[in-house]
Design a protein around this motif. Sequence first.
Motif, PDB file in Angstrom:
ATOM      1  N   GLU A  44      -6.558  -4.138  -8.374  1.00  0.00           N
ATOM      2  CA  GLU A  44      -6.284  -4.664  -7.034  1.00  0.00           C
ATOM      3  C   GLU A  44      -4.893  -5.286  -7.039  1.00  0.00           C
ATOM      4  OE1 GLU A  44      -6.857  -5.821  -2.990  1.00  0.00           O
ATOM      5  OE2 GLU A  44      -7.546  -4.213  -4.315  1.00  0.00           O
TER       6      GLU A  44
ATOM      7  N   ASP B 219      -7.228  -0.438  -4.216  1.00  0.00           N
ATOM      8  CA  ASP B 219      -5.891   0.114  -4.423  1.00  0.00           C
ATOM      9  C   ASP B 219      -5.902   1.245  -5.446  1.00  0.00           C
ATOM     10  OD1 ASP B 219      -4.594  -1.565  -2.603  1.00  0.00           O
ATOM     11  OD2 ASP B 219      -4.504  -3.187  -4.070  1.00  0.00           O
TER      12      ASP B 219
ATOM     13  N   TYR C  20     -15.401  -4.798  -5.124  1.00  0.00           N
ATOM     14  CA  TYR C  20     -15.109  -3.516  -5.757  1.00  0.00           C
ATOM     15  C   TYR C  20     -15.842  -3.386  -7.093  1.00  0.00           C
ATOM     16  CZ  TYR C  20     -11.204  -3.518  -2.422  1.00  0.00           C
ATOM     17  OH  TYR C  20     -10.441  -3.562  -1.289  1.00  0.00           O
TER      18      TYR C  20
ATOM     19  N   GLN D 254      -1.466  -7.166  -5.216  1.00  0.00           N
ATOM     20  CA  GLN D 254      -1.101  -8.163  -4.212  1.00  0.00           C
ATOM     21  C   GLN D 254       0.344  -8.599  -4.477  1.00  0.00           C
ATOM     22  OE1 GLN D 254      -3.680 -11.588  -4.173  1.00  0.00           O
ATOM     23  NE2 GLN D 254      -2.858 -12.354  -2.235  1.00  0.00           N
TER      24      GLN D 254
ATOM     25  N   GLU E  85      -6.433   4.086  -3.016  1.00  0.00           N
ATOM     26  CA  GLU E  85      -7.002   3.794  -1.688  1.00  0.00           C
ATOM     27  C   GLU E  85      -8.430   4.314  -1.590  1.00  0.00           C
ATOM     28  OE1 GLU E  85      -5.481   1.856   0.524  1.00  0.00           O
ATOM     29  OE2 GLU E  85      -3.821   1.659  -0.900  1.00  0.00           O
TER      30      GLU E  85
ATOM     31  N   SER F  70      -9.113 -14.028  -0.299  1.00  0.00           N
ATOM     32  CA  SER F  70      -9.490 -12.714   0.189  1.00  0.00           C
ATOM     33  C   SER F  70      -9.457 -11.673  -0.932  1.00  0.00           C
ATOM     34  CB  SER F  70      -8.554 -12.286   1.329  1.00  0.00           C
ATOM     35  OG  SER F  70      -8.832 -10.958   1.729  1.00  0.00           O
ATOM     36  N   HIS F  71      -8.389 -11.663  -1.717  1.00  0.00           N
ATOM     37  CA  HIS F  71      -8.273 -10.662  -2.769  1.00  0.00           C
ATOM     38  C   HIS F  71      -9.240 -10.934  -3.922  1.00  0.00           C
ATOM     39  CE1 HIS F  71      -4.636  -9.466  -0.608  1.00  0.00           C
ATOM     40  NE2 HIS F  71      -4.648  -8.372  -1.330  1.00  0.00           N
TER      41      HIS F  71
ATOM     42  N   GLN G 137     -16.509  -1.387   3.292  1.00  0.00           N
ATOM     43  CA  GLN G 137     -15.563  -1.422   4.404  1.00  0.00           C
ATOM     44  C   GLN G 137     -14.131  -1.684   3.940  1.00  0.00           C
ATOM     45  OE1 GLN G 137     -17.084  -4.410   7.068  1.00  0.00           O
ATOM     46  NE2 GLN G 137     -18.733  -3.097   7.834  1.00  0.00           N
ATOM     47  N   PHE G 138     -13.922  -1.705   2.630  1.00  0.00           N
ATOM     48  CA  PHE G 138     -12.596  -2.000   2.080  1.00  0.00           C
ATOM     49  C   PHE G 138     -12.064  -0.799   1.308  1.00  0.00           C
ATOM     50  CE2 PHE G 138     -14.952  -5.973   2.375  1.00  0.00           C
ATOM     51  CZ  PHE G 138     -14.057  -6.792   3.051  1.00  0.00           C
ATOM     52  N   ARG G 139     -10.771  -0.835   1.025  1.00  0.00           N
ATOM     53  CA  ARG G 139     -10.135   0.216   0.235  1.00  0.00           C
ATOM     54  C   ARG G 139      -9.549  -0.382  -1.039  1.00  0.00           C
ATOM     55  NH1 ARG G 139      -9.697   5.209   2.261  1.00  0.00           N
ATOM     56  NH2 ARG G 139     -10.130   5.500   4.501  1.00  0.00           N
TER      57      ARG G 139
ATOM     58  N   SER H  96       0.813  -1.217   0.000  1.00  0.00           N
ATOM     59  CA  SER H  96       0.000   0.000   0.000  1.00  0.00           C
ATOM     60  C   SER H  96       0.848   1.270   0.000  1.00  0.00           C
ATOM     61  CB  SER H  96      -0.940   0.011   1.204  1.00  0.00           C
ATOM     62  OG  SER H  96      -0.199  -0.045   2.415  1.00  0.00           O
TER      63      SER H  96
ATOM     64  N   GLN I 277     -12.399  -9.447  -2.722  1.00  0.00           N
ATOM     65  CA  GLN I 277     -12.344  -7.992  -2.771  1.00  0.00           C
ATOM     66  C   GLN I 277     -12.526  -7.480  -4.196  1.00  0.00           C
ATOM     67  OE1 GLN I 277      -9.001  -8.071   0.668  1.00  0.00           O
ATOM     68  NE2 GLN I 277      -8.960  -6.246  -0.591  1.00  0.00           N
TER      69      GLN I 277
END
Length: 399
Positions: free
Chosen positions: A123, A109, A140, A125, A100, A132-133, A105-107, A72, A136
């Motif tokens: 996104e 990238d 998103y 990684q 960001e 998890s990703h 509840q997520f951000r 990040s 996400q």
Amino acid sequence: MTHLGRGRSAPSTRGSQAPLLVERKSKRHGSDASPYHRADGPQRKVAMELDSKNLGRLKHVADPREVWTSESGDFTPWLAENIDVLADELGMTLTVVGTEVLVGQFRLDIQAQDDDGRVVIVENQLERTDHSHLGQCLVYAAGLEASTVIWVSRQFRDDFRRALDWLNERTDQGIQFFGVEVGVVQIGESGPRAPVFEVVSRPNDWAKGVKTNPGGGAGASTETPLNQARQDLFAEILDAVNSARPAVRVPARNTNNSWINFASGPFGAWGLAQINDGRVRVEAYLDSGDGIRNKALFDKFAAEPDMWNEKAGIDLTFEEMDGRRACRIATHSAPTNLLTLSPIDREALKAWATQAFLAMYDALDGPLRLTAKAVRNATAQSHQVNAESALAPGADMAD
């Protein structure tokens, strides 16, 4: 600060060390080098072994975290600043909208947009892909109504690559998924490093550039004869450009449109178009996603038109385009009808556009990229100062 070269299209070296041509000496690094040189940081001499053909050896750096220590705090800001490296590998033009970005509840990238203003999510990684990703990415995409999902990872597990392939097969043309592995390559044991992106999952027909309706859904339109002629011409021009400047990648066909953008950067993108009066336009399309920054960047170049005309060796037009967010620097051909153009005249038009682009690109690309970054940094600093002033004690009190 992360210092990397601009090795945009380095080939995969899995299983072997691929040769990479290394010039022993470059005129640009001499005393006549332009003040707009695009290298990140001071020049340095690098000792390396070359074979009889002046070829070095390209190897992968084992772990991208040797370059980007934080996902990040390091990799995401770097990728946002150099989004053109990823965009070129995908054959797209991307403009960063934010980093960001809060989604539920997520951000997220990186939020970007494509040529048509559609939402693109990126996104990141720096580890192997995980559940998890993947989740996400879907959150998103749903939250932002994204048209394109780009998942960047150090290494894609086969099951997650197959998951993206399955999504591309089962969803309509309104959404597309890309899996991209990021790595770092280096010439020899002590040579310069460069980022490399390898697309491991993409829509089935993406490589052929034959998506007929990027917006998806019903009502897909058939390419008109005129737009087909335009895109055929643009493809030939870009092939010639790529032969002369390999760093300029050939994008996917922009089906049923009168224009195509490519070689994006922090300033916007380069483009080819045929406008309503029949003229073919070669342009630097200035659109960073922010109208104030676009205007500031444009003003710096429009203030010295004679100098840029001389550097390019052709007459340029500086178009502020009042009432629109973007601006452009362009040159135009004479009006022509592509549907009735003779083969000889078509070759002449192709040669003109190729040479016009190369002249503009060589003169303007480096300065545009550097100046756009400087304008962005100055704008960010100004916003920070204003925010700090607003939060200062007594700032909201009358004198």
